[in-house]
Design a protein around this motif. Structure first.
Motif, PDB file in Angstrom:
ATOM      1  N   PRO A 121       0.810  -1.222   0.000  1.00 40.76           N
ATOM      2  CA  PRO A 121       0.000   0.000   0.000  1.00 40.76           C
ATOM      3  C   PRO A 121       0.841   1.270   0.000  1.00 40.76           C
ATOM      4  O   PRO A 121       1.955   1.303   0.534  1.00 40.76           O
ATOM      5  N   TRP A 128      -4.884   6.299   4.768  1.00 38.10           N
ATOM      6  CA  TRP A 128      -4.501   5.035   5.387  1.00 38.10           C
ATOM      7  C   TRP A 128      -5.262   4.806   6.692  1.00 38.10           C
ATOM      8  O   TRP A 128      -5.735   3.707   6.970  1.00 38.10           O
ATOM      9  N   THR A 133     -10.614   2.297   4.767  1.00 39.45           N
ATOM     10  CA  THR A 133      -9.387   1.652   4.296  1.00 39.45           C
ATOM     11  C   THR A 133      -8.983   0.520   5.227  1.00 39.45           C
ATOM     12  O   THR A 133      -8.600  -0.570   4.773  1.00 39.45           O
TER      13      THR A 133
END
Length: 397
Positions: A121, A128, A133
């Motif tokens: 990622p 994040w 997510t």
């Protein structure tokens, strides 16, 4: 290394896409063949020509290219590799993976593949940390997708935190681990390492002398046998093991949460030197001297991570290994600790100052299990780690 391994590299859009060029170079140097797939947005950051030149392979971009469909359709493309690597993996592409969307070549390949997938990622720290997510990552892990990174650091957007793409050499190490055919291939092992720092005030904390060297060595040894390793570490001096999923923490409570989030696992090795106590009410500002009077600190007991995991009724690892750092009557104290905590094994060592073990390069341990105590000769921490990893592999079968 990676001789003749075939890597299908999916490059999605983001400033970190520039690192894919060095990743391709390192993979080719390691002997791997790289077939690149680029999203439309990835081509805004790196050119297909650069990617193709380094990979020595054509770049696949268009889902509806009839020539590609007649020569190598997306189904064949998705299954012709030993490993599918998504680097960088954006929040958008991971969301598509979770939902099973297939609106371009990259997402279609990921939906059609029956090949293992490794994602690296890269995104803004706020993206994040966003709950959506994190939910997507949890689901992808449950679906069998493996991860490397992200790292913590400065962002191109000027912010700081987790979200940086792992460095190419870290991704290569993770690829090597994923493709390993050792006795722990397909096994997930949790390793804790290093000290914890328990704050007194913003500038002072309670800690210990653990360097984290033994924990890092154990993680590397487990990965060498093919294990997927989640490495939860306090603020240790030792380097982090390349290829592991590294989770940085500071306090015992943060380590407890990280350990719970890392489960389930096939085995767990608790090598961290977790502080037994913390200051009950750490000060928000620096504690000042007051006419020579000493401050009064009230302590509270930290969570017992080893005991709590050992006594889980669900998600308990098949093998739980604790560590006992003692200064006297080592075997008796460690044996009692194993029974009290409920773990399967205890690795005991004498950390008296004269031994030079805590913070040093060598260790002398006794492995204590239900069948008794087995003392090993003093040797380098890497050798101890290798011997322990081999025992874990034998125990897991």
């Amino acid at each position: 290394m990676l001789d003749n391994k075939r890597i299908l590299l999916i490059i999605s859009g983001g400033i970190a896409a520039y690192k894919s060029l060095d990743l391709i170079r390192q993979l080719r140097k390691a002997g791997a063949w790289v077939t690149p797939v680029m999203t439309g947005s990835a081509a805004q950051f790196v050119t297909p020509l650069s990617v193709s030149a380094l990979a020595e392979e054509r770049v696949y971009q268009d889902l509806f290219d009839l020539t590609d469909e007649s020569e190598m359709g997306h189904i064949q493309l998705s299954r012709s590799a030993d490993l599918v690597v998504v680097a960088p993996a954006t929040a958008n592409l991971m969301a598509k993976m979770v939902q099973g969307l297939a609106d371009d070549l990259a997402s279609t390949v990921l939906l059609a593949t029956d090949t293992p997938v490794l994602a690296a990622p890269a995104m803004n720290v706020r993206m994040w940390d966003h709950p959506s997510t994190q939910r997507n990552i949890a689901q992808l892990k449950a679906d069998g997708v493996q991860f490397v990174g992200p790292n913590e650091g400065d962002m191109a957007c000027g912010e700081y935190g987790p979200g940086r793409l792992s460095e190419p050499h870290e991704i290569v190490a993770a690829i090597q681990t994923t493709l390993s055919e050792g006795p722990l291939a397909g096994r997930r092992v949790l390793v804790t390492s290093g000290p914890t720092h328990e704050p007194i005030d913003p500038v002072r904390y309670i800690a210990n002398r653990s360097s984290g060297a033994q924990g890092t060595a154990i993680a590397r040894a487990l990965m060498a046998l093919g294990a997927e390793v989640v490495f939860v570490t306090g603020p240790a001096d030792a380097a982090r093991p390349e290829g592991a999923e590294v989770v940085e923490v500071e306090t015992a409570e943060e380590m407890r949460v990280a350990v719970e989030n890392a489960l389930p696992a096939d085995a767990a090795v608790f090598a961290a030197a977790v502080a037994d106590w913390r200051v009950a009410s750490a000060s928000d500002s620096k504690i000042k001297k007051q006419n020579g009077a000493l401050p009064v600190l009230e302590f509270a007991e930290n969570p017992d991570i080893l005991a709590s995991v050992s006594k889980l009724s669900e998600n308990r690892p098949g093998l739980v290994v604790g560590f006992a750092a003692e200064t006297d009557d080592v075997i008796n104290h460690a044996t009692a600790k194993r029974e009290r905590k409920g773990c399967d094994w205890i690795v005991a060592n004498d950390v008296s100052p004269e031994t030079g073990i805590m913070g040093g390069s060598e260790n002398a341990v006794t492995l204590i299990s239900e069948s008794g105590a087995e003392s090993w000769p003093r040797m380098g921490k890497d050798q101890v780690a290798t011997a322990l990893a081999e025992r874990i592999a034998q125990a897991l079968g």
